[in-house]
Design an enzyme around this catalytic site. Structure first.
Site, PDB file in Angstrom:
ATOM      1  N   LEU A  42    -100.939 -14.375 -83.242  1.00 22.60           N
ATOM      2  CA  LEU A  42    -100.340 -13.229 -82.570  1.00 22.60           C
ATOM      3  C   LEU A  42    -101.158 -13.041 -81.303  1.00 22.60           C
ATOM      4  O   LEU A  42    -102.391 -12.952 -81.364  1.00 22.60           O
ATOM      5  CB  LEU A  42    -100.400 -11.986 -83.466  1.00 22.60           C
ATOM      6  CG  LEU A  42     -99.595 -10.771 -83.056  1.00 22.60           C
ATOM      7  CD1 LEU A  42     -98.106 -11.106 -82.916  1.00 22.60           C
ATOM      8  CD2 LEU A  42     -99.757  -9.652 -84.063  1.00 22.60           C
ATOM      9  N   ASP A  43    -100.487 -13.023 -80.158  1.00 16.49           N
ATOM     10  CA  ASP A  43    -101.192 -12.949 -78.878  1.00 16.49           C
ATOM     11  C   ASP A  43    -102.150 -11.769 -78.833  1.00 16.49           C
ATOM     12  O   ASP A  43    -101.925 -10.743 -79.488  1.00 16.49           O
ATOM     13  CB  ASP A  43    -100.191 -12.799 -77.729  1.00 16.49           C
ATOM     14  CG  ASP A  43     -99.285 -13.999 -77.577  1.00 16.49           C
ATOM     15  OD1 ASP A  43     -99.721 -15.113 -77.908  1.00 16.49           O
ATOM     16  OD2 ASP A  43     -98.143 -13.806 -77.133  1.00 16.49           O
ATOM     17  N   THR A  44    -103.171 -11.910 -78.029  1.00 20.19           N
ATOM     18  CA  THR A  44    -104.179 -10.859 -77.871  1.00 20.19           C
ATOM     19  C   THR A  44    -103.539  -9.549 -77.424  1.00 20.19           C
ATOM     20  O   THR A  44    -103.923  -8.477 -77.884  1.00 20.19           O
ATOM     21  CB  THR A  44    -105.253 -11.309 -76.854  1.00 20.19           C
ATOM     22  OG1 THR A  44    -105.758 -12.583 -77.279  1.00 20.19           O
ATOM     23  CG2 THR A  44    -106.393 -10.321 -76.782  1.00 20.19           C
ATOM     24  N   ASP A  45    -102.519  -9.624 -76.555  1.00 22.22           N
ATOM     25  CA  ASP A  45    -101.879  -8.410 -76.055  1.00 22.22           C
ATOM     26  C   ASP A  45    -100.700  -7.948 -76.912  1.00 22.22           C
ATOM     27  O   ASP A  45     -99.955  -7.061 -76.516  1.00 22.22           O
ATOM     28  CB  ASP A  45    -101.464  -8.573 -74.592  1.00 22.22           C
ATOM     29  CG  ASP A  45    -100.570  -9.768 -74.344  1.00 22.22           C
ATOM     30  OD1 ASP A  45    -100.348 -10.569 -75.271  1.00 22.22           O
ATOM     31  OD2 ASP A  45    -100.077  -9.916 -73.207  1.00 22.22           O
ATOM     32  N   SER A  46    -100.566  -8.527 -78.109  1.00 20.66           N
ATOM     33  CA  SER A  46     -99.568  -8.075 -79.081  1.00 20.66           C
ATOM     34  C   SER A  46    -100.287  -7.431 -80.254  1.00 20.66           C
ATOM     35  O   SER A  46    -101.464  -7.662 -80.475  1.00 20.66           O
ATOM     36  CB  SER A  46     -98.715  -9.251 -79.565  1.00 20.66           C
ATOM     37  OG  SER A  46     -98.001  -9.816 -78.480  1.00 20.66           O
TER      38      SER A  46
END
Length: 190
Positions: A42-46
């Protein structure tokens, strides 16, 4: 080794790895179990649901698109979503290097069950935002964000709320916390 599976509610800004990172906090700051690894990223900004396991076969089954495990996201996008955009998402969207599989997509009201994001999204007084629920089975690099942009609605906030049959809110998994799923099935039994 006993097969183990845990669910973690990842905060914004946390990187999905255990090794130290120069800028971002990592899973190590939240989970101290040995030999567990994310089953998909899961992306860092998600934000939201990440499954972790200490079983390689289970990790592959969860992360691989060939097993068709659904992943549901709530996306806050810039602008007023249209039925035309939803239709395109439901048909599959052409991205630079591939065409996505058809998605389950629908406009939703702003979720009241979500936590406040820290830091908050950027707000523009002249541009409204709207919310979308999107369910996919693929999960390629930044796919949901890229799908939203491809239909003309840049993603401002992205929260994964469900993988398979496990939903963050059905199980009251608080932000930054994890729980064991050893007796839980991710797949529908019919």
């Amino acid at each position: 080794m006993a097969m183990s599976l845990i669910a973690f509610n990842k905060p914004y800004g946390v990187i999905c790895q255990f090794s130290e990172h120069q800028i971002h906090p990592t899973l190590k700051q939240y989970i101290s179990l040995p030999n567990f690894y994310p089953a998909g990223r899961l992306d860092t900004d998600s934000e939201g649901l990440v499954l972790l396991t200490n079983n390689g076969k289970l990790q592959t089954k969860i992360a691989s698109p060939k097993f068709k495990l659904t992943k549901t996201y709530w996306a806050q996008v810039e602008g007023e979503l249209t039925e035309n955009a939803i239709h395109h998402l439901q048909q599959g969207v052409q991205l630079k290097e591939f065409r996505t599989q058809p998605a389950k997509a629908k406009i939703i009201t702003e979720p009241t069950t979500l936590w406040q994001r820290n830091p908050p999204i950027r707000e523009r007084k002249t541009i409204p935002t709207s919310w979308l629920s999107l369910t996919i089975t693929e999960g390629k690099n930044r796919q949901v964000r890229r799908m939203c942009a491809a239909v003309g609605f840049p993603c401002l906030r992205l929260v994964r709320v469900q993988i398979g049959e496990f939903n963050l809110f059905d199980h009251h998994l608080e932000l930054g916390k994890w729980q064991s799923l050893n007796k839980f099935t991710l797949y529908k039994t019919t």
